[in-house]
Structure formats: C-alpha cells, structure tokens
Design an enzyme around this catalytic site. Structure first.
Site, mmCIF file in Angstrom:
data_model
loop_
_atom_site.group_PDB
_atom_site.id
_atom_site.type_symbol
_atom_site.label_atom_id
_atom_site.label_comp_id
_atom_site.label_asym_id
_atom_site.label_seq_id
_atom_site.Cartn_x
_atom_site.Cartn_y
_atom_site.Cartn_z
ATOM 1 N N HIS A 144 6.533 1.265 10.396
ATOM 2 C CA HIS A 144 6.003 2.530 10.292
ATOM 3 C C HIS A 144 5.415 2.681 8.679
ATOM 4 C CE1 HIS A 144 8.953 3.905 13.442
ATOM 5 N NE2 HIS A 144 8.427 5.417 13.288
ATOM 6 N N GLY A 145 5.321 1.714 8.205
ATOM 7 C CA GLY A 145 4.746 1.603 6.839
ATOM 8 C C GLY A 145 4.855 0.674 5.770
#
Length: 473
Positions: free
Chosen positions: A322-323
C-alpha cells in the site's frame, strides 16, 4: 487523466466507445490497445516504456516456461520473472524509503535521489506476475501474441487503479466476447454509479475530512476530540467510496465492451470481524496474496507456528504494497494482530450485534494508522481520540462541519451499505406480480444513470453547483 474528470468522461471515454463500436469486431482489440496506451502515456510518456518492457519480459518468460520440459529451467525462467518485475517494483517504490531510513541510522547517503513512482506499477506488476505464475502452474496457456498480452496489462479500465484482473478471467474474452445491449446498459449504469460515488460522495467526504484533520502537528493538536472522531468518520467513508468507485467504473467500462471483471468490494463496513472485512475489502488484492503467497507457504494446513509465520508474511507484504512508509507496515501488523486474535483466542465468542460494533471499531482505528504517514501526527490523533492532548471535547469547527454536512453524511452512510441494492431487488421481485411497480422499476432503472451522470457533472464543475449544498443546515 482520471476517470472522474469531464475530460475523461466526455472526450476520452466517449471517443473510445464511438470508435470501438464503429469499427469491425476484428479491429476492436486494436482500438482498445491504442486508447489504453494513450491513456497511460497521458500521465507520463516515459513510463509507458516501463509498462511495455515489463509486459515484454512476462511474455518472453511465459512462452519459455510453457515450451520448456526441464523443471529446473522452468524454475529459472519463473525466477527471472520475479527478479525483473519485483526488482523494478522495489526500485521505484521502496528505494527512497530504504535510503531515508538508512540515512537516519547511519548518516549515509548524504543525498537521496528523487525517484518518481510510475502510475499503476503495483497493479500491472501483480497482474503480469499472476499471469506468468498461472502459466508456470499450467492453469492458463501462454499468450503467443505480445500485443494481446500488452492489451491485458494496459487496459485503461483497470491499469492504474484496479481491480487486479487475472489473465484467466479475461483470457477468452480477449479473443471472443459478445456484447449485448443489456451489457452496455449494465456497464453504463455501473460506471455512472461509480462516477457519482467518486465525484459527489467521496470528494465531499474528503473535503470534510481535510477540514477537520489538517496537516501538521500543531493544527491537529488544536482540534477537539469530537472533531477528530468526525474527521476520521468522514475519512473512513471517503476511502471506501473512493476505492470502490474506481472499481465500479472499471467494471462498468469493461462490461460496456464485453469484459466481465470480478467484483472487488462487497460492502466491507457490514463486516462482523476483521477477517470478514478482508473477505469484502479489495478482494482482488486479498485473493492475490492468498493464492500466490499464503497457500504456497503452506496456508492453514500446517503447524500453528507456521500458520502464524505465513500470516505474518502476508500482512507485512500487504502493508508494504500500500505504500513505502512505516505507518503502512504498522497497519499490516495491526490487522495481523486482530486476525490472530480472532483465529486463536476470540473465535466466535463475541455476541451477535456486538460483533459488528467490534469490527467497525477495528476498521476505524485501522484507518487512523493508514491515514497518517507522520508518526507524530499519528500518535497525536490516536491520543486525541481519547481526549488526551486535544483542545477539548468539542469545538465550533466540528459542530459547524457536522451541521453543514448532516444530510450528506446520512446519504454517505446509506451508500456504504447494501440497503439500496436490497430495495432494488425487492422492487424487481414485486414487479413480477404488479404492473405499476414493474413500470416504476423500469422507468427508475432507465433514469438512474442519467440522473447520476447529471449530478456528477454538476459536482465536477464546481462546489457552487454541488447539489448537496441545497440540503445543508
């Protein structure tokens, strides 16, 4: 270019559909490919080379795996695919994160290079990786024509924002797909639902959340406890409406031209546990990690410590996907902890009714971790939600935002539940025996896409035309 823009809706998508249905069936794939490459290049032409290059590598490795009889060589080609695709993903997405942490610990390097993250690289990397793995497993045949695999990896419907579409889902439809007027209508309706979700609901939620959760430690510290709760509620609604809207639009656009993408969200906020939430949230991502990481590691059919290990690997990777920030890793660990608790301790012991409250609280605080990349801001908000370090229980700003958005908030809450879907199904069933209801249902079905499109356009033009302003208190 994004789906929820007037340029995309009335120029790019409209032109794509006109040309698509104007040419012969044999040329329609070429039309989709050309438009998809233009769409991707719009956000950065140089990164189109990366997309084409990764597709070429996957096309080559898959063909070699299918042709090769030697198990050792097949594994070598499979390893080559993983090294190329995951290596590129790691370089673009995590190099800066790694160097920043290394610099914090050791002081080296002195300067950190600026690396721009290519649009959609996480999505098309996973799609191509799943394709080659499925060829390796013998579950699908390798695509002999490079341009058709490029069509699969670059389809503008889902290339940059998901869902993660597996090759087996669309393999037959790339070459043979039939389109009926019913498919087109269903696709248009689904697209308009997604567009309204994004342009009216998600954007309005984002505006309210940004007002109540301003950037910066000092600004957040000046917010009241009620303001933090209300801001996170708006963010919780926004992130679902935003993500699911893009999936709705992707599924709708695919349906218009004969592709049937699988559902990616199934009303996750009606979940009764963290596990149930992840069965409903970003289904294509959850199933990817399940089928290509969790099960190959042994899944649940092994010793307890190995089950814990397998889940830990999956949730660490889920957070990282996700990041490139510690809060996303923490977010993955947070869900790992609750999933382990539910599996080995809580089980089915939470009474019916309370289990839904429990799930919503887990989800709510999960989004707090997800939102704030700055650890100081995250800590401040987590404490502030319990009245520690905030500027009091309530404040003028929180009350004003709440009253100005009360009607809208009710609509947004209803939109994240299956209430509308159930009402539509009831009307459909009643219409089978009642002629007035039959006509009411069909007229409503025909008018809904038009009305949603009109409201979306008004919202996109500007806040001064936002229809919800007329219902503020």
């Amino acid at each position: 270019m994004v789906f929820s823009s007037l340029l995309f809706v009335f120029l790019f998508l409209a032109l794509n559909l006109i040309v698509y249905f104007f040419v012969s069936e044999k040329k329609r794939n070429y039309v989709l490919l050309i438009f998809s490459l233009i769409f991707y290049a719009w956000g950065g032409p140089k990164f189109l080379i990366l997309l084409v290059g990764e597709t070429a590598a996957s096309w080559f490795f898959a063909l070699q795996i299918e042709r090769e009889k030697s198990t050792a060589k097949r594994r070598l080609y499979m390893a080559g695919e993983c090294v190329v695709l995951l290596g590129l993903l790691g370089f673009f997405k995590y190099t800066v994160f790694f160097l920043e942490n290394l610099q914090t610990i050791t002081g080296f390097p002195k300067e950190i290079p600026q690396i721009v993250l290519p649009i959609g690289i996480s999505f098309y990397t996973f799609q191509l990786l799943s394709y080659v793995i499925d060829v390796y497993r013998g579950e699908v045949s390798a695509q002999p024509k490079f341009w058709k695999l490029l069509l699969y990896s670059s389809l503008f419907h889902q290339c940059i924002a998901g869902p993660i579409v597996r090759y087996e889902t669309v393999a037959n439809e790339i070459d043979e797909r039939k389109i009926s007027s019913g498919d087109v209508f269903v696709g248009v309706r689904r697209f308009c639902v997604g567009l309204a979700k994004k342009s009216i609901l998600a954007n309005s939620c984002a505006s309210a959340a940004d007002t109540l959760l301003p950037a910066g430690v000092e600004a957040l510290g000046a917010q009241s406890t009620l303001g933090l709760w209300l801001g996170m509620l708006f963010y919780m609604l926004q992130i679902y409406l935003d993500f699911s809207a893009y999936s709705d639009m992707a599924i709708g656009m695919g349906r218009m031209v004969g592709f049937h993408y699988l559902e990616n969200f199934n009303y996750p906020y009606i979940a009764k546990s963290a596990q149930d939430f992840w069965r409903r949230w970003h289904i294509s991502l959850s199933s990817f990690f399940r089928d290509y990481v969790y099960i190959p590691l042994g899944g649940s059919r092994c010793e307890t410590w190995k089950i814990v290990r397998n889940m830990a690997v999956v949730w660490f990777l889920t957070g990282m996907w996700h990041g490139a920030s510690w809060n996303y890793i923490l977010w993955g660990v947070y869900y790992l902890a609750f999933l382990l608790l539910e599996r080995f301790v809580i089980k089915d012991r939470i009474p019916k009714g309370l289990n839904h409250v429990y799930a919503l609280l887990v989800i709510f605080f999960g989004w707090v971790i997800f939102k704030f990349e700055n650890m100081k801001e995250l800590g401040l908000v987590l404490l502030g939600l319990f009245g520690i370090g905030s500027s009091g229980f309530t404040g003028l700003e929180a009350g004003t935002v709440f009253m100005n958005n009360l009607f809208f908030l009710i609509i947004a809450v209803i939109a994240v539940t299956p209430l509308g879907k159930k009402l539509r199904r009831i009307l459909f069933e009643l219409g089978k025996t009642s002629k007035p209801i039959f006509w009411f249902f069909n007229i409503t079905e025909m008018l809904t896409p038009v009305l949603l499109l009109l409201l979306s356009v008004l919202a996109l033009i500007g806040d001064s035309y936002n229809p919800f302003l007329y219902f503020q208190f």
